[in-house]
Scaffold this motif. Structure first.
Motif, PDB file in Angstrom:
ATOM      1  N   GLY A  21       0.811  -1.213   0.000  1.00 35.30           N
ATOM      2  CA  GLY A  21       0.000   0.000   0.000  1.00 35.30           C
ATOM      3  C   GLY A  21       0.844   1.263   0.000  1.00 35.30           C
ATOM      4  O   GLY A  21       0.304   2.361   0.077  1.00 35.30           O
ATOM      5  N   ILE A  60     -11.912  -8.751   1.320  1.00 34.84           N
ATOM      6  CA  ILE A  60     -12.547  -7.724   0.488  1.00 34.84           C
ATOM      7  C   ILE A  60     -13.736  -8.392  -0.221  1.00 34.84           C
ATOM      8  O   ILE A  60     -13.553  -9.404  -0.889  1.00 34.84           O
ATOM      9  CB  ILE A  60     -11.554  -7.169  -0.560  1.00 34.84           C
ATOM     10  N   PRO A  61     -14.942  -7.840  -0.062  1.00 39.00           N
ATOM     11  CA  PRO A  61     -16.126  -8.524  -0.590  1.00 39.00           C
ATOM     12  C   PRO A  61     -16.358  -8.316  -2.095  1.00 39.00           C
ATOM     13  O   PRO A  61     -15.704  -7.485  -2.716  1.00 39.00           O
ATOM     14  CB  PRO A  61     -17.266  -7.877   0.201  1.00 39.00           C
ATOM     15  N   PRO A  77      -4.658  -1.031   6.629  1.00 42.96           N
ATOM     16  CA  PRO A  77      -5.762  -1.150   5.669  1.00 42.96           C
ATOM     17  C   PRO A  77      -5.381  -0.871   4.214  1.00 42.96           C
ATOM     18  O   PRO A  77      -6.165  -1.159   3.317  1.00 42.96           O
ATOM     19  CB  PRO A  77      -6.791  -0.127   6.170  1.00 42.96           C
ATOM     20  N   ASP A  78      -4.204  -0.289   3.956  1.00 37.99           N
ATOM     21  CA  ASP A  78      -3.802  -0.049   2.567  1.00 37.99           C
ATOM     22  C   ASP A  78      -3.119  -1.271   1.950  1.00 37.99           C
ATOM     23  O   ASP A  78      -2.988  -1.367   0.735  1.00 37.99           O
ATOM     24  CB  ASP A  78      -2.851   1.150   2.472  1.00 37.99           C
ATOM     25  N   ARG A  80      -2.551  -5.240   0.826  1.00 38.26           N
ATOM     26  CA  ARG A  80      -3.432  -6.288   0.310  1.00 38.26           C
ATOM     27  C   ARG A  80      -2.653  -7.585   0.176  1.00 38.26           C
ATOM     28  O   ARG A  80      -1.496  -7.585  -0.249  1.00 38.26           O
ATOM     29  CB  ARG A  80      -3.972  -5.924  -1.073  1.00 38.26           C
ATOM     30  N   GLN A 101     -14.569  -3.254   4.596  1.00 36.74           N
ATOM     31  CA  GLN A 101     -15.101  -2.230   3.714  1.00 36.74           C
ATOM     32  C   GLN A 101     -14.030  -1.161   3.617  1.00 36.74           C
ATOM     33  O   GLN A 101     -13.754  -0.472   4.588  1.00 36.74           O
ATOM     34  CB  GLN A 101     -16.389  -1.636   4.291  1.00 36.74           C
ATOM     35  N   ALA A 102     -13.437  -1.046   2.419  1.00 41.10           N
ATOM     36  CA  ALA A 102     -12.407  -0.027   2.243  1.00 41.10           C
ATOM     37  C   ALA A 102     -13.042   1.349   2.312  1.00 41.10           C
ATOM     38  O   ALA A 102     -14.252   1.495   2.194  1.00 41.10           O
ATOM     39  CB  ALA A 102     -11.715  -0.234   0.909  1.00 41.10           C
ATOM     40  N   GLY A 103     -12.211   2.352   2.477  1.00 38.60           N
ATOM     41  CA  GLY A 103     -12.714   3.718   2.502  1.00 38.60           C
ATOM     42  C   GLY A 103     -13.383   4.035   3.816  1.00 38.60           C
ATOM     43  O   GLY A 103     -13.533   3.175   4.679  1.00 38.60           O
ATOM     44  N   THR A 104     -13.802   5.279   3.962  1.00 41.10           N
ATOM     45  CA  THR A 104     -14.380   5.671   5.235  1.00 41.10           C
ATOM     46  C   THR A 104     -15.893   5.670   5.143  1.00 41.10           C
ATOM     47  O   THR A 104     -16.480   6.159   4.194  1.00 41.10           O
ATOM     48  CB  THR A 104     -13.907   7.085   5.646  1.00 41.10           C
ATOM     49  N   GLN A 105     -16.481   5.109   6.169  1.00 39.61           N
ATOM     50  CA  GLN A 105     -17.929   5.096   6.292  1.00 39.61           C
ATOM     51  C   GLN A 105     -18.374   6.512   6.651  1.00 39.61           C
ATOM     52  O   GLN A 105     -17.782   7.152   7.501  1.00 39.61           O
ATOM     53  CB  GLN A 105     -18.307   4.100   7.396  1.00 39.61           C
ATOM     54  N   ILE A 106     -19.407   6.986   5.958  1.00 35.43           N
ATOM     55  CA  ILE A 106     -19.915   8.318   6.276  1.00 35.43           C
ATOM     56  C   ILE A 106     -20.836   8.193   7.482  1.00 35.43           C
ATOM     57  O   ILE A 106     -21.712   7.340   7.522  1.00 35.43           O
ATOM     58  CB  ILE A 106     -20.709   8.903   5.091  1.00 35.43           C
ATOM     59  N   THR A 110     -23.867  12.948   9.505  1.00 32.09           N
ATOM     60  CA  THR A 110     -23.585  13.743   8.305  1.00 32.09           C
ATOM     61  C   THR A 110     -24.667  13.502   7.266  1.00 32.09           C
ATOM     62  O   THR A 110     -25.165  14.437   6.643  1.00 32.09           O
ATOM     63  CB  THR A 110     -22.218  13.334   7.714  1.00 32.09           C
ATOM     64  N   ILE A 111     -25.017  12.224   7.091  1.00 32.24           N
ATOM     65  CA  ILE A 111     -26.045  11.900   6.102  1.00 32.24           C
ATOM     66  C   ILE A 111     -27.371  12.533   6.497  1.00 32.24           C
ATOM     67  O   ILE A 111     -28.051  13.143   5.672  1.00 32.24           O
ATOM     68  CB  ILE A 111     -26.168  10.367   5.943  1.00 32.24           C
ATOM     69  N   TRP A 114     -27.389  16.266   5.697  1.00 30.96           N
ATOM     70  CA  TRP A 114     -27.559  16.578   4.277  1.00 30.96           C
ATOM     71  C   TRP A 114     -28.919  16.124   3.757  1.00 30.96           C
ATOM     72  O   TRP A 114     -29.476  16.746   2.858  1.00 30.96           O
ATOM     73  CB  TRP A 114     -26.429  15.960   3.452  1.00 30.96           C
TER      74      TRP A 114
ATOM     75  N   THR B  61     -12.946   1.047  -4.155  1.00 31.47           N
ATOM     76  CA  THR B  61     -13.049   1.233  -2.703  1.00 31.47           C
ATOM     77  C   THR B  61     -14.115   2.262  -2.324  1.00 31.47           C
ATOM     78  O   THR B  61     -14.115   2.768  -1.220  1.00 31.47           O
ATOM     79  CB  THR B  61     -11.697   1.676  -2.111  1.00 31.47           C
ATOM     80  N   ARG B  63     -17.843   3.736  -1.301  1.00 32.85           N
ATOM     81  CA  ARG B  63     -18.832   3.267  -0.330  1.00 32.85           C
ATOM     82  C   ARG B  63     -20.219   3.736  -0.728  1.00 32.85           C
ATOM     83  O   ARG B  63     -20.380   4.847  -1.235  1.00 32.85           O
ATOM     84  CB  ARG B  63     -18.508   3.830   1.064  1.00 32.85           C
ATOM     85  N   ARG B 131      -8.066   1.263  -7.096  1.00 33.23           N
ATOM     86  CA  ARG B 131      -6.703   0.908  -6.731  1.00 33.23           C
ATOM     87  C   ARG B 131      -6.251  -0.267  -7.559  1.00 33.23           C
ATOM     88  O   ARG B 131      -7.035  -1.152  -7.921  1.00 33.23           O
ATOM     89  CB  ARG B 131      -6.646   0.452  -5.280  1.00 33.23           C
ATOM     90  N   GLY B 134      -2.605  -1.976  -4.745  1.00 35.17           N
ATOM     91  CA  GLY B 134      -2.663  -1.208  -3.503  1.00 35.17           C
ATOM     92  C   GLY B 134      -2.493   0.285  -3.673  1.00 35.17           C
ATOM     93  O   GLY B 134      -2.605   1.045  -2.711  1.00 35.17           O
ATOM     94  N   ARG B 377      -5.149  10.351  -0.135  1.00 36.65           N
ATOM     95  CA  ARG B 377      -6.533  10.028  -0.451  1.00 36.65           C
ATOM     96  C   ARG B 377      -7.273  11.316  -0.802  1.00 36.65           C
ATOM     97  O   ARG B 377      -7.222  12.292  -0.061  1.00 36.65           O
ATOM     98  CB  ARG B 377      -7.174   9.364   0.777  1.00 36.65           C
TER      99      ARG B 377
END
Ligand SMILES: [Zn+2]
Lengths: 376, 396
Positions: A21, A60-61, A77-78, A80, A101-106, A110-111, A114, B61, B63, B131, B134, B377
């Motif tokens: 990563g 990773i799904p 997390p980066d 693999r 789940q990669a990335g950040t969950q919002i 916040t949701i 908005w 990646t 969401r 990605r 990676g 990112r």
């Protein structure tokens, strides 16, 4: 230290591709499962070990390659690890704990913020801005423009009501048309309308009538058949002329043109959206009509009196529709511009107070028969 | 094969993709559209992972929650634009032109800048969430710069009666490519716009001949010319259009470079054309069979003693429970076929298309990849929400 060697595994199954990563370099690492510390040990080709506790490893799904598992560690997390081979994949899957789940969950907050903003913005536009604009525009639109708008809307409605793809038929058997025009002339005498009233009868069993922008009034054959007297039809017609005089249909058409775009935006292009869309739009229209209905009723009372008829003919028509179960129930409500409420029946009766019970109908018996037969 | 040459495998399979597409569309339907953000995310995750250059699959990646948020952000701004601007345009069209046609045209023209803006933003989001080995891809900000350039290029293309279309294709691709990154390595679009005329002639020549024949036919009708138009020149132009899309992609990709890497795509126009023609036919046949089956069940129910006949106008009258049952069954059938069609389309059109582009791609000079390092990112906060809201996010 135990090396996992499932019975049918090939030697290559003990190796896996690893990316850290940080660079795009792929390293061929050897895999060892250490049971007493419950961790996976990756030995790098240039020496050095990476230790991933099994409890930290996530898959990773939704991956396409079925004989491969792509995993990461929650502490890195980066990075693999790409493990291939049925046996090893099965072994690993049985030991790792769910998906990554990669990335950040919002955050829900916040949701929600908005969503509220989007809701407020849409509500403001649909319920405040578009009606305001539509009202101003209906006043400013030249009569010729209104007529064009009405024609465009009429074609859409004909298609919507048609059978097996053919637009609904319009009825114009000679004597019936003459009778209808006679009735209209009697009701709109002395009125100063921006455009002449243009009457059409549609061949459909629906018991209803509605007005369109530009003076177009549509009666359904079902209404003519259901009416008990020429006065009942005259009352409906007078009510619709009231909408025309107030330019209600123009306002409604402009308003729905604006809101359909916005609601389409919200629900997107998917099957469920269309239904919600039409339902939502119906609600808007029904809400809009309510206030205009009373005004159109009062207008009708005046016109009927001016033509020498009793305003309670409107009440009779409402009663007739109620009896038929056409009290704005079901899908028909979408096209219904006059829900028959008791309040409106009472208002029509009150307007006839003190009037002679016997009045001369606009149409003769023969004319009334031919009007009822306008579609055969 | 030279050292450092990477072949691309395609791991996508029809069965699992269909299952995923069908399941997620069903969830979208059941949640009145809310799930569509997760549906798109999961479909992308699958399709990305199916593309495996040099043994390492791509990874998406993004969401679902991120897409939902992006959509909400876009709605706040677009609701005003769509509602109010549309209404004003409609008013103008009925005031000035006495018809709605002008209004639709105007509102379409008014959306063009937003369309290009949305396309660029969507691409930025997708690249930021892609990605490989990676390392993240990325696209620099520049959506408004892209939108105004795109409009100028579009005007030039129109004013040149189509002849400068390849110039637009090239410069817009160059604008995007020169702002694209893989880790800390930057893509560069080389080559010249004139190199696209090879495939372009198969689009512009038949288009002009078709127009000429069409004009001739409007003066004197002639069955031979009509036949020529319908059997030869129009199909030629349509094939030419697909050929141009495929081969301009190939030529542009061949002329891209990235930190010593070169790309060798070999997509075949005939294969892409085949997918575009046969795919929808197959999908329609399968969906038609399902519809026929459900239609049979429907007919049995509707003709049951005591049930009303299927008559749209009687149904409009509303009333009995039986009527509502018939309507309900009809509506469910409609949604089922709609969902089925979408999932089949993904399976027999989208998947093979991506598969063909993937399998025919080689990457040369892979040894220099070891020098590529990770990039920060990119939040890309609105997550392609404008494209989502305007439905310009392409098929996937
Ligand atoms: Zn009314």
């Amino acid at each position: 230290m135990i090396v996992v060697t499932p019975p049918d595994s090939t030697p290559s199954a003990l190796y896996a591709d690893y990316v850290d990563g940080e660079t795009a370099r792929v390293e061929r690492v050897s895999l060892q499962l250490e049971v007493y510390s419950n961790s996976l040990i990756l030995t790098r080709p240039e020496g050095g070990e990476i230790i991933w506790p099994l409890s930290d490893i996530r898959e990773i799904p939704d991956q396409a390659a079925s004989e491969m598992v792509v995993c990461t560690s929650i502490n890195d997390p980066d990075a693999r690890l790409l493990v291939s081979g049925w046996a090893v994949v099965a072994e690993l899957r049985s030991r790792i704990r769910g998906f990554h789940q990669a990335g950040t969950q919002i955050g829900g907050q916040t949701i929600a913020k908005w969503a509220l903003g989007a809701f407020a913005s849409v509500a403001f536009i649909v319920f405040a801005m578009i009606p305001l604009l539509a009202n101003q525009m209906a006043r400013l639109l030249p009569p010729a423009g209104e007529v064009a708008l009405g024609e465009a809307t009429f074609e859409q409605i004909r298609v919507a009501l048609g059978r097996t793809g053919m637009p609904a038929k319009t009825c114009n058997r000679g004597i019936g048309v003459a009778a209808l025009n006679k009735m209209e002339t009697a009701l709109s005498q002395g009125l100063d309308l921006p455009y002449p009233v243009n009457l059409t009868v549609l061949d459909s069993p629906i018991v209803n009538a509605f007005a369109l922008p530009g003076g177009q009034i549509v009666l359904f054959d079902g209404l003519l058949k259901a009416a008990n007297s020429t006065d009942e039809v005259a009352a409906v017609l007078a009510h619709e002329i009231g909408h025309v005089a107030e330019r209600d249909p123009t306002r409604m058409a402009l308003r729905s043109a604006g809101s359909i775009g916005v609601l389409g935006l919200l629900f997107g292009d998917f099957a469920g959206g269309f239904v919600v869309l039409s339902l939502a739009n119906t609600m808007i229209e029904a809400n809009y009509s309510q206030s205009a209905e009373t005004a159109a009723d009062e207008f009708a009372h005046e016109r009927l009196k001016a033509a020498g008829l009793r305003p309670d003919a409107l009440a009779d028509m409402f009663e007739t529709m109620k009896k038929l179960g056409g009290d704005a129930k079901g899908i028909q409500a979408y096209f219904s511009s006059h829900p028959a409420t008791d309040a409106r029946i009472n208002a029509a009766k009150a307007a006839s107070a003190g009037m002679d019970a016997n009045v001369t109908p606009i149409l003769s018996r023969l004319e009334w028969r031919s009007l009822q037969m306008i579609c055969k | 094969m030279a050292i450092g040459s990477l072949k691309t495998l395609f791991a996508g399979e029809k069965g699992p993709l269909f299952q995923l597409a069908f399941k997620t569309s069903l969830l979208t339907f059941l949640t009145l559209g809310i799930y569509r953000f997760w549906m798109k995310t999961r479909m992308r995750r699958y399709l990305w992972s199916a593309i495996v250059p040099g043994g390492a699959p791509l990874e998406y990646t993004g969401r679902g929650s991120e897409k939902l948020l992006g959509f909400l952000i876009a709605v706040v701004f677009l609701a005003f634009y769509i509602g109010v601007v549309n209404l004003i345009l409609m008013f103008i069209s009925f005031t000035v032109m006495n018809g709605s046609g002008g209004g639709y045209l105007l509102s379409f023209v008014g959306l063009i800048p937003v369309y290009f803006f949305a396309r660029y933003r969507a691409r930025r989001y997708i690249l930021a969430r892609t990605r490989w080995r990676g390392i993240r891809f990325g696209l620099e900000p520049g959506a408004w710069g892209y939108a105004w350039r795109a409009i100028v290029h579009l005007l030039i293309s129109i004013l040149s009666l189509g002849w400068l279309w390849p110039r637009m294709t090239f410069w817009l691709e160059k604008y995007r490519t020169d702002r694209t990154w893989y880790g800390d390595a930057k893509f560069t679009q080389g080559g010249k716009w004139t190199m696209l005329y090879g495939p372009f002639k198969h689009l512009i020549v038949p288009a002009y001949i078709s127009i000429a024949i069409g004009v001739g036919l409007s003066v004197v009708s002639n069955p031979i010319s009509l036949g020529m138009l319908l059997i030869v020149t129009i199909p030629w132009a349509l094939v030419g259009f697909v050929h141009y899309r495929v081969q301009s992609f190939r030529i542009l990709a061949e002329n891209k470079s990235l930190a010593g890497l070169q790309f060798q795509p070999h997509p075949r126009s005939s294969r892409i054309l085949g997918i575009y023609i046969l795919g929808p036919i197959l999908v329609s046949i399968l969906a038609g069979l399902a519809l026929g089956l459900l239609g049979g069940v429907f007919a049995v129910i509707a003709n049951f003693p005591g049930m009303p006949g299927i008559d749209a106008q009687l149904l409009l009258q509303g009333g009995s429970i039986a009527t509502w049952l018939v309507i309900g069954f009809g509506a469910l059938t409609y949604f089922f076929i709609f969902i089925l069609y979408g999932a089949l389309y993904q399976t027999f059109v989208t998947l093979p298309l991506i598969g063909h582009y993937a399998e025919t791609l080689s990457i040369m000079g892979a040894e220099s990849l070891v020098q590529v390092t990770q990039r920060h990112r990119d939040d890309a906060k609105e997550a392609g929400g404008f494209a989502e809201a305007l439905d310009v996010g392409a098929a996937i």
